[in-house]
Design an enzyme around this catalytic site. Structure first.
Site, short mmCIF file in Angstrom:
data_model
loop_
_atom_site.label_atom_id
_atom_site.label_comp_id
_atom_site.label_asym_id
_atom_site.label_seq_id
_atom_site.Cartn_x
_atom_site.Cartn_y
_atom_site.Cartn_z
N LYS A 215 -69.56 1.38 8.29
CA LYS A 215 -70.09 0.45 9.29
C LYS A 215 -68.98 -0.48 9.79
O LYS A 215 -68.76 -0.62 10.99
CB LYS A 215 -71.24 -0.38 8.68
CG LYS A 215 -71.89 -1.31 9.68
CD LYS A 215 -72.95 -2.18 9.03
CE LYS A 215 -72.33 -3.45 8.52
NZ LYS A 215 -73.26 -4.35 7.87
N ASP B 244 -76.19 -1.23 11.57
CA ASP B 244 -76.53 -2.33 10.65
C ASP B 244 -78.05 -2.38 10.50
O ASP B 244 -78.76 -1.49 10.98
CB ASP B 244 -75.94 -3.66 11.16
CG ASP B 244 -76.74 -4.26 12.30
OD1 ASP B 244 -77.56 -3.52 12.91
OD2 ASP B 244 -76.58 -5.45 12.60
#
Ligand code: SF4
Length: 249
Positions: free
Chosen positions: A121, A139
């Site tokens: 991420k 997220d």
């Protein structure tokens, strides 16, 4: 095909809804963004942005993190929580960058994910925002929204990333990520989404998850809350003054 067409229509609506979408972590270069992203774990971007000006001034290079005094660094980043683990990550990141990449943050996913404190991420945030390499940032907001929108029913972040990547053109990935996260923070909340004041209502299979009457405008957040209400065809005056004055969470 129907899913792709709907996803792209929703993506276009998001572009119009959130013209101000951007990476909410303040940064000037790839190293600062890597550091801010590490600090953002279990912490709001706003809190991170309060801490980073002093931090970036004190530690301008990877070598500075590598040689940091642990107690001093801990003290500086304490307000972001989990500061002992984060201090370890920052020192280790600095050391790895110095040892393996001449102190520079590399611009490839395969290299970034080998660095301490940098998962997939974070790597995508860095690629998209510091290197202009398209990246999808999965997220918690992104996961919740794309599943609500039935863009995918995957639960694993990497699978979500690939599924959404197949629906949306690559050049749009980075900005799409910002817009989806903006929508998640300002409109499509986890518990009570503002369905009655949402510009995506006519395209959204989860319409009705939250209140559908215009008073849903009360749930809008952030400095553009009134603009968001107006864009959804709802009276902007229904947005309470304090909601419009507050930062998005
Ligand atoms: S209609 Fe409701 S569930 Fe759908 S995106 Fe808007 S706020 Fe979220």
């Amino acid at each position: 095909m129907a899913r792709k067409r709907r996803a792209r229509r929703m993506a276009r609506a998001l572009t119009e809804t959130h013209p101000d979408a951007h990476c909410e972590l303040d940064h000037g270069d790839a190293l600062q963004l890597a550091v801010a992203t590490i600090l953002s774990a279990q912490c709001t971007d706003k809190r991170v942005n309060e801490v980073t000006p002093k931090l970036f001034a004190r530690y301008p290079t990877a070598a500075d993190y590598a040689a940091a005094d642990r107690a001093e660094l801990e003290q500086l980043i304490k307000p972001t929580g989990f500061f002992r683990n984060k201090t370890t990550s920052l020192i280790n990141l600095g050391q790895a960058l110095v040892e393996r990449y001449d102190g520079e943050v590399p611009g490839r996913l395969t290299d970034l994910v080998t660095l301490p404190g940098i998962g997939r991420k974070t790597a995508n945030v860095i690629l998209g925002n510091a290197f202009d390499v398209p990246g999808i940032t999965v997220d918690t907001h992104f996961q919740r929204l794309v599943r609500r929108w039935e863009w995918t029913d995957e639960t694993d972040p990497v699978k979500i990333e690939h599924a959404v990547g197949a629906l949306i053109e690559k050049r749009d990935w980075t900005m799409l990520s910002h817009r989806v996260i903006f929508h998640g923070r300002r409109v499509c909340h986890a518990r009570k989404p503002a369905c009655g004041a949402c510009t995506l209502a006519s395209l959204c299979p989860a319409y009705g998850t939250g209140p559908t009457d215009p008073t849903a405008a009360k749930l809008l957040k952030g400095p553009r809350a009134r603009d968001l209400a107006a864009a959804a065809g709802v009276d902007p005056d229904l947005v309470p003054a304090q909601a419009a004055a507050a930062d998005a969470p």
